[in-house]
Write an enzyme that holds these catalytic residues in place. Structure first.
Site, mmCIF file in Angstrom:
data_model
loop_
_atom_site.group_PDB
_atom_site.id
_atom_site.type_symbol
_atom_site.label_atom_id
_atom_site.label_comp_id
_atom_site.label_asym_id
_atom_site.label_seq_id
_atom_site.Cartn_x
_atom_site.Cartn_y
_atom_site.Cartn_z
ATOM 1 N N ALA A 175 0.830 -1.205 0.000
ATOM 2 C CA ALA A 175 0.000 0.000 0.000
ATOM 3 C C ALA A 175 0.863 1.252 0.000
ATOM 4 O O ALA A 175 0.593 2.212 -0.736
ATOM 5 C CB ALA A 175 -0.921 -0.014 1.210
ATOM 6 N N TYR A 176 1.912 1.238 0.800
ATOM 7 C CA TYR A 176 2.839 2.379 0.832
ATOM 8 C C TYR A 176 3.488 2.571 -0.532
ATOM 9 O O TYR A 176 3.552 3.690 -1.059
ATOM 10 C CB TYR A 176 3.896 2.149 1.899
ATOM 11 C CG TYR A 176 5.017 3.159 1.883
ATOM 12 C CD1 TYR A 176 4.833 4.434 2.406
ATOM 13 C CD2 TYR A 176 6.266 2.828 1.354
ATOM 14 C CE1 TYR A 176 5.860 5.377 2.385
ATOM 15 C CE2 TYR A 176 7.295 3.757 1.342
ATOM 16 C CZ TYR A 176 7.089 5.024 1.858
ATOM 17 O OH TYR A 176 8.112 5.942 1.835
ATOM 18 N N SER A 177 3.970 1.481 -1.118
ATOM 19 C CA SER A 177 4.601 1.560 -2.436
ATOM 20 C C SER A 177 3.637 2.125 -3.477
ATOM 21 O O SER A 177 4.018 2.936 -4.326
ATOM 22 C CB SER A 177 5.080 0.174 -2.880
ATOM 23 O OG SER A 177 6.072 -0.344 -2.017
#
Length: 235
Positions: free
Chosen positions: A151-153
Site C-alpha cells: 500500500a505504501y509503495s
C-alpha cells in the site's frame, strides 16, 4: 541555475527530519520560508527563520491555507517542497481500509491538491522569470515496490506518476517539477508506522546528505532524481 536567495518556498513536512534538513539549507541559501507541519510547537522548536503554519493535510482547506500563508508572508510563492509522508507495513491482503485512505491522502492526494491550489501563484512566479519549482519525494518505493509495503509503495508510485505527467503539463507555465527517489533514509519514519511493524532494515542514507543532494538539484534546475542519484560518497 535557480536563485534561492529571496525566493518564497513552502516546505510541507518541515518538522520531519528530512524536511527540517532541507529547510535549514534553503534558509542558509537566503530563501524566505513558510514551514508547515501538524504541530506548531515542533515547528517553532526548529529555530529556522520562517512563517509557521500548523495544518492537517487531510483537511479540505489545508492547501488553500498553506498557499495563502506563503503569499501573505512573502508576497508570492516560488517553490514547494513536499516532504510530508507516512508509512505502513503489512501485506496487500491484510491492509485496512483506514490505512489505505490515510496513506493515499497524505502521500499522494495532498501534494496533488496543493499544486492545484498553488498553480496561480507559481505561474505568476514563472511569468516574472523566477523559475518556480515543485519537489516531490516519491522515494525508491515508487521505483521498486516492496513486498510487505504494497500500500505504501502504491501511494508513492501514484505520486511519481502524477509528478511526471504534471511536469509535461506545466512546462509552458515555467513551473518545474522535480521528483526525488532516494533509498531508505535514516529519518526514523520506519519506527512510526501508522500500521504494522517494520522488518529489520539495513542502515539507510544520511538525511543531511539526501537534503544536500536535493537542494543541489533544485539549484541546478534538475528535473528528476532517481535512486541512483543518491550515492553517498561518505558511506
Amino acid at each position: 541555475m535557480t536563485t534561492l536567495s529571496g525566493s518564497s518556498v513552502l516546505i510541507v513536512g518541515a518538522s520531519g527530519v528530512l524536511g527540517a534538513e532541507i529547510a535549514r539549507l534553503l534558509a542558509a541559501a537566503g530563501a524566505r520560508l513558510t514551514l508547515s507541519g501538524r504541530d506548531a510547537d515542533k515547528l517553532a522548536a526548529l529555530n529556522i527563520p520562517g512563517t509557521v503554519v500548523a495544518v492537517d493535510l487531510t483537511q479540505a482547506d489545508a492547501p488553500n491555507q498553506l498557499v495563502s500563508a506563503a503569499v501573505t508572508a512573502h508576497g508570492g510563492l516560488d517553490g514547494i517542497v513536499n516532504a510530508a509522508g507516512l508509512v505502513a507495513f503489512g501485506t496487500a491482503s491484510e491492509v485496512a481500509d483506514e490505512t489505505l485512505d490515510t496513506l493515499f491522502a497524505v502521500n499522494a492526494v495532498a501534494p496533488m491538491r496543493l499544486l492545484a491550489a498553488a498553480n496561480e501563484a507559481l505561474a505568476a512566479s514563472g511569468a516574472a522569470g523566477r523559475e518556480p519549482f515543485v519537489l516531490t519525494l516519491s522515494g525508491v518505493a515508487s521505483e521498486a515496490p516492496t513486498a510487505g509495503m504494497a500500500a505504501y509503495s502504491a501511494s508513492k508510485a501514484a505520486l511519481a506518476a502524477w509528478s511526471k505527467a504534471s511536469a509535461r503539463e506545466l512546462r509552458r507555465s515555467g513551473i518545474r517539477m522535480l521528483d526525488a527517489r532516494p533509498g531508505h533514509t535514516d529519518t526514523g519514519l520506519a519506527t512510526r508506522p501508522i500500521a504494522g511493524a517494520a522488518p529489520k532494515l539495513a542502515g539507510g542514507l544520511d538525511p543531511a546528505f539526501v537534503a544536500r543532494r536535493i537542494v543541489a538539484a533544485i539549484e541546478g534546475n534538475e528535473r528528476d532524481l532517481p535512486g541512483s542519484a543518491f550515492t553517498d560518497p561518505a558511506a
